[in-house]
Scaffold this active site. Structure first.
Site, PDB file in Angstrom:
ATOM      1  N   ASP A 121      81.324  45.349  -2.112  1.00  0.00           N
ATOM      2  CA  ASP A 121      79.991  45.881  -1.867  1.00  0.00           C
ATOM      3  C   ASP A 121      79.449  45.374  -0.530  1.00  0.00           C
ATOM      4  O   ASP A 121      79.529  44.176  -0.239  1.00  0.00           O
ATOM      5  CB  ASP A 121      79.070  45.460  -3.017  1.00  0.00           C
ATOM      6  CG  ASP A 121      77.689  46.046  -2.911  1.00  0.00           C
ATOM      7  OD1 ASP A 121      77.567  47.280  -2.886  1.00  0.00           O
ATOM      8  OD2 ASP A 121      76.717  45.269  -2.868  1.00  0.00           O
TER       9      ASP A 121
ATOM     10  N   GLU B 291      83.110  48.988   1.074  1.00  0.00           N
ATOM     11  CA  GLU B 291      82.068  50.005   1.152  1.00  0.00           C
ATOM     12  C   GLU B 291      81.527  50.020   2.581  1.00  0.00           C
ATOM     13  O   GLU B 291      80.556  49.331   2.905  1.00  0.00           O
ATOM     14  CB  GLU B 291      80.941  49.709   0.159  1.00  0.00           C
ATOM     15  CG  GLU B 291      79.855  50.781   0.173  1.00  0.00           C
ATOM     16  CD  GLU B 291      78.488  50.268  -0.235  1.00  0.00           C
ATOM     17  OE1 GLU B 291      77.571  51.096  -0.339  1.00  0.00           O
ATOM     18  OE2 GLU B 291      78.345  49.048  -0.437  1.00  0.00           O
TER      19      GLU B 291
ATOM     20  N   ASP C  30      75.964  55.969  -5.439  1.00  0.00           N
ATOM     21  CA  ASP C  30      75.026  55.810  -4.333  1.00  0.00           C
ATOM     22  C   ASP C  30      74.548  57.135  -3.753  1.00  0.00           C
ATOM     23  O   ASP C  30      73.782  57.138  -2.775  1.00  0.00           O
ATOM     24  CB  ASP C  30      75.667  54.985  -3.208  1.00  0.00           C
ATOM     25  CG  ASP C  30      75.769  53.510  -3.551  1.00  0.00           C
ATOM     26  OD1 ASP C  30      74.820  52.986  -4.166  1.00  0.00           O
ATOM     27  OD2 ASP C  30      76.778  52.881  -3.196  1.00  0.00           O
TER      28      ASP C  30
END
Length: 481
Positions: free
Chosen positions: A210, A240, A323
């Site tokens: 992340d 990410e 997301d």
């Protein structure tokens, strides 16, 4: 330096699961909160409510995933946390009790691996939460806490909840709920490395990281890779990173990133002016303006030239995630847009990733709507499920769709045509995003064969030497083999 990436990822089809929303298991002796106050499964989700999905539910659905053709799962966070999305980690060594605790995860790993399904976890290593023990000690003891230097504290007193006062510590994106680690502290660095190693030894197959671009400490991700690969050289490390990821894809850090540079142009091409701009605002990918085939070809060529081929083959390609809004809702509920984008996803180099429910036509606008409960079977869109199964099966059946070179053959108007090539196999993919049938003559002198068997979709094709006459119906695509 020779870049090495995990071979299994090149042949993987991923399925992204948001655990609270995928399935509720029913093993009563393993679950806490059997009679808890949960949101109705099929009600529109709220930001803070729980629906009670758990890892036992995932175990129950592994046969469904296997039948779909899934051979890898990416889970959003599963560790103990006081949020339904679990990006506010309380304890990195404990699977959340609402998900079934560590026993459920152990059973899931066993059952998944018996089906040759890999499991990748979400590593939230940039920040923790207000409930993380070490930060909680700082809240209790202030400057006397032994853990003060684990975080980026700027003054006293700390104000973790009351926005009327300065927080006096750094939270990710200025969010007080997410205190940022001080990665320059060797103790913090070692703690994160040990967490990552612990779950690798437990049996997971890799990490999705992340916001890794937020970690600025020199050498951090290089050490992370070295220590993970020392345990399992075939572990997958995917970051990410929404934009140009070359700083992290040099072969010393990540094997790939979540490939939003594929997502944006693909949606702009297939959905065009159908895109609901309200559903892409504030997202870090470019979905407008609409693209014609020539524009799309230019973006794809730029993307394919950006990274080494070994990295291209282990990118995590996607059309939607937790997301983003779901593609069906981004495209204004236009089903052909979703099918055409899925066709391009399943025929692109790298590992395709399906966001849970997309394969049965689940809609969803921006968070929290994009995190709905997985629909009951009578509400599945069977047509969408059928073409997902077909395309996944074709990808598994044809090595050229997984590791073959990618060559654009034509990109005129609304018709985009490319080939995936291996010495022993060549396939042609054509996509017409226009509202009228498209007829073109395509020069295929770069091919060694004349693929003409229709493996997917509808089209008319004929050959004369190195010229292929191709007619593709409106808003449709095909694969020739």
């Amino acid at each position: 330096m020779e870049i090495q990436t995990p071979d299994w990822v090149k042949h993987a089809v991923f399925y992204q699961i948001f655990p609270d929303r995928f399935a509720r298991g029913t093993q009563p002796k393993q679950l806490l909160l059997k009679h808890s106050r949960l949101e109705a499964w099929h009600a529109i989700p709220t930001l803070q409510g729980y629906k009670g999905g758990n890892l036992w539910g995932v175990v129950d659905k592994l046969d469904y995933l296997q039948e779909l053709g899934i051979n890898a799962i990416y889970f959003t966070p599963i560790f103990q946390s006081a949020s339904n999305h679990r990006y506010h980690t309380h304890d990195y060594y404990q699977v959340d009790p609402m998900l079934g605790k560590t026993g459920a995860f152990r059973e899931l790993l066993l059952e998944a691996h018996q089906r040759n399904i890999k499991v990748v976890l979400d590593g939230v290593f940039n920040h923790s939460s207000r409930g993380f023990f070490f930060f909680h000690d700082v809240l209790e003891n202030g400057p006397y806490s032994p853990w003060v230097d684990w975080f980026k504290i700027h003054g006293w007193p700390l104000s973790p909840y009351n926005g009327d006062f300065p927080a006096n510590y750094e939270g990710w994106a200025d969010n007080r709920a997410l205190p940022v680690f001080n990665h320059d502290n060797p103790e913090v660095r070692e703690y994160i490395m040990e967490v990552a190693e612990f779950w690798m030894k437990f049996g997971i197959d890799g990490w999705r990281l992340d916001v890794p671009f937020e970690v600025k400490t020199e050498g951090f991700w290089q050490e992370f890779r070295d220590r993970i690969k020392a345990i399992n050289p075939d572990a997958y490390i995917v970051g990410e990173v929404w934009h140009d990821a070359r700083p992290w894809l040099d072969g010393t850090q990540f094997d790939g990133v979540m490939n939003y540079l594929f997502t944006g142009p693909t949606i702009a091409f297939t959905a065009g002016d159908r895109v609901d701009l309200s559903q892409v605002k504030d997202r870090d990918y470019q979905i407008s303006p609409p693209m014609f085939a020539g524009d799309y070809a230019e973006k794809i060529q730029q993307l394919l030239e950006m990274y080494p081929w070994e990295i291209q083959l282990t990118q995590l390609n996607l059309l939607a995630s937790h997301d983003t809004a779901r593609l069906l809702s981004i495209a204004g509920d236009d089903k052909p847009s979703v099918e055409l984008a899925t066709l391009l996803l399943m025929t692109f180099p790298g590992a395709p990733s399906i966001y849970y429910g997309d394969e049965v036509g689940l809609p969803g606008r921006l968070d929290p709507d994009s995190r709905r409960g997985f629909p009951k079977e009578e509400d599945w869109d069977r047509e969408v499920l059928d073409y997902h199964r077909q395309l996944i099966a074709l990808r598994h059946a044809h090595p050229a769709l997984r590791t073959g070179t990618y060559k654009v053959l034509s990109s005129q108007g609304t018709l985009y045509v490319f080939a995936r090539q291996l010495p022993e196999e060549e396939l042609i993919v054509a996509v017409n995003v226009g509202t009228n049938a498209c007829e073109q003559t395509v020069d295929v002198s770069g091919l060694n064969s004349h693929p003409e068997k229709l493996l997917y979709g509808k089209a008319q094709v004929s050959w004369q030497g190195d010229q292929m006459s191709l007619t593709v119906p409106p808003r449709s695509g095909c694969i020739l083999g």
